[in-house]
Motif scaffolding. Structure first.
Motif, PDB file in Angstrom:
ATOM      1  N   HIS A 100       0.838  -1.209   0.000  1.00  0.00           N
ATOM      2  CA  HIS A 100       0.000   0.000   0.000  1.00  0.00           C
ATOM      3  C   HIS A 100       0.872   1.259   0.000  1.00  0.00           C
ATOM      4  N   GLU A 101       1.939   1.253   0.814  1.00  0.00           N
ATOM      5  CA  GLU A 101       2.867   2.384   0.818  1.00  0.00           C
ATOM      6  C   GLU A 101       3.540   2.543  -0.543  1.00  0.00           C
ATOM      7  N   LEU A 102       3.910   1.426  -1.142  1.00  0.00           N
ATOM      8  CA  LEU A 102       4.546   1.451  -2.455  1.00  0.00           C
ATOM      9  C   LEU A 102       3.604   2.046  -3.498  1.00  0.00           C
ATOM     10  N   ALA A 103       2.333   1.687  -3.433  1.00  0.00           N
ATOM     11  CA  ALA A 103       1.350   2.228  -4.380  1.00  0.00           C
ATOM     12  C   ALA A 103       1.228   3.742  -4.216  1.00  0.00           C
ATOM     13  N   ALA A 104       1.200   4.218  -2.981  1.00  0.00           N
ATOM     14  CA  ALA A 104       1.104   5.666  -2.740  1.00  0.00           C
ATOM     15  C   ALA A 104       2.360   6.381  -3.236  1.00  0.00           C
ATOM     16  N   ASN A 105       3.532   5.798  -2.977  1.00  0.00           N
ATOM     17  CA  ASN A 105       4.784   6.410  -3.427  1.00  0.00           C
ATOM     18  C   ASN A 105       4.879   6.441  -4.950  1.00  0.00           C
ATOM     19  N   ILE A 106       4.421   5.385  -5.612  1.00  0.00           N
ATOM     20  CA  ILE A 106       4.470   5.354  -7.077  1.00  0.00           C
ATOM     21  C   ILE A 106       3.514   6.396  -7.657  1.00  0.00           C
ATOM     22  N   LYS A 107       2.347   6.547  -7.041  1.00  0.00           N
ATOM     23  CA  LYS A 107       1.380   7.545  -7.521  1.00  0.00           C
ATOM     24  C   LYS A 107       1.964   8.955  -7.387  1.00  0.00           C
ATOM     25  N   GLU A 108       2.553   9.243  -6.249  1.00  0.00           N
ATOM     26  CA  GLU A 108       3.166  10.564  -6.043  1.00  0.00           C
ATOM     27  C   GLU A 108       4.371  10.764  -6.960  1.00  0.00           C
ATOM     28  N   TYR A 109       5.149   9.705  -7.170  1.00  0.00           N
ATOM     29  CA  TYR A 109       6.296   9.782  -8.081  1.00  0.00           C
ATOM     30  C   TYR A 109       5.843  10.127  -9.497  1.00  0.00           C
ATOM     31  N   ASP A 110       4.775   9.490  -9.958  1.00  0.00           N
ATOM     32  CA  ASP A 110       4.263   9.778 -11.303  1.00  0.00           C
ATOM     33  C   ASP A 110       3.782  11.219 -11.420  1.00  0.00           C
TER      34      ASP A 110
END
Length: 195
Positions: A100-110
């Motif tokens: 879940h943290e990884l998904a949030a970080n990837i969304k913010e990274y994009d």
């Protein structure tokens, strides 16, 4: 009269310089009116500063994503080797939380990557740095990548495609049949050369 004006100006400039030096706001003058020019100026950021901030944010998020993926991979390996059901449940909970943290970080990274790409296109090209898109993989896909059998199958597939090898046929008993070699030519057989 001249000395009174001079002393008033001197005290006014001293008070304003002390107010700005201490970081506090200036209090209204004797009449209760605020001077618009005496208000502290807002800090203006240049394009270069904001570009550097966004670029640093993108680099930081990219590092967070990579570390999150490595942590999930370590937990997947631990999950495959663990036999205790309590530890297995704890590892699964950690994997889900990290995913879940990884998904949030990837969304913010994009988001930050696209901001950097479209708001500062000329600076991004001048920097020469390319920020690639990072896709979120499901936990099952990550487990499939980490399992030993899938790694062996991928390697065999790559070797076979690279060198043009075909899979050896199996005999009914499950063993691979060996190719029969052609008999070696004897001394009296003619030698045929081909290009």
């Amino acid at each position: 009269m001249y000395s009174q004006v001079l002393s008033f100006l001197l005290s006014f400039f001293t008070a304003t310089s002390l107010a700005f030096a201490s970081g506090g706001e200036e209090k209204p003058a004797e009449g209760g009116k605020e001077d618009a020019a005496a208000a502290p100026a807002k800090e203006i950021k240049t394009n270069e500063d904001s570009f550097n901030v966004v670029q640093a944010r993108v680099s930081g998020l990219e590092a967070k994503v990579r570390t999150g993926q490595e942590e999930i991979n370590k937990l997947i390996i631990a999950k495959q080797t663990t036999k205790d059901p309590e530890k297995l449940n704890e590892i699964i909970k950690q994997i889900i939380h990290l995913h879940h943290e990884l998904a949030a970080n990837i969304k913010e990274y994009d988001q930050q990557r696209s901001l950097l790409k479209y708001r500062y296109p000329e600076k991004n090209q001048a920097a020469g740095r390319v920020y690639e898109r990072i896709d979120l993989k499901s936990i099952e896909e990550m487990e499939g990548e980490m399992s030993l059998t899938s790694t062996v199958k991928r390697t065999l597939k790559k070797v076979r495609s690279q060198y043009g090898l075909k899979e050896k046929p199996q005999t009914p008993d499950g063993s691979h049949a060996l190719k029969k070699k052609a008999p070696e030519p004897s001394l009296i057989d003619p030698v045929i050369l081909s290009k």
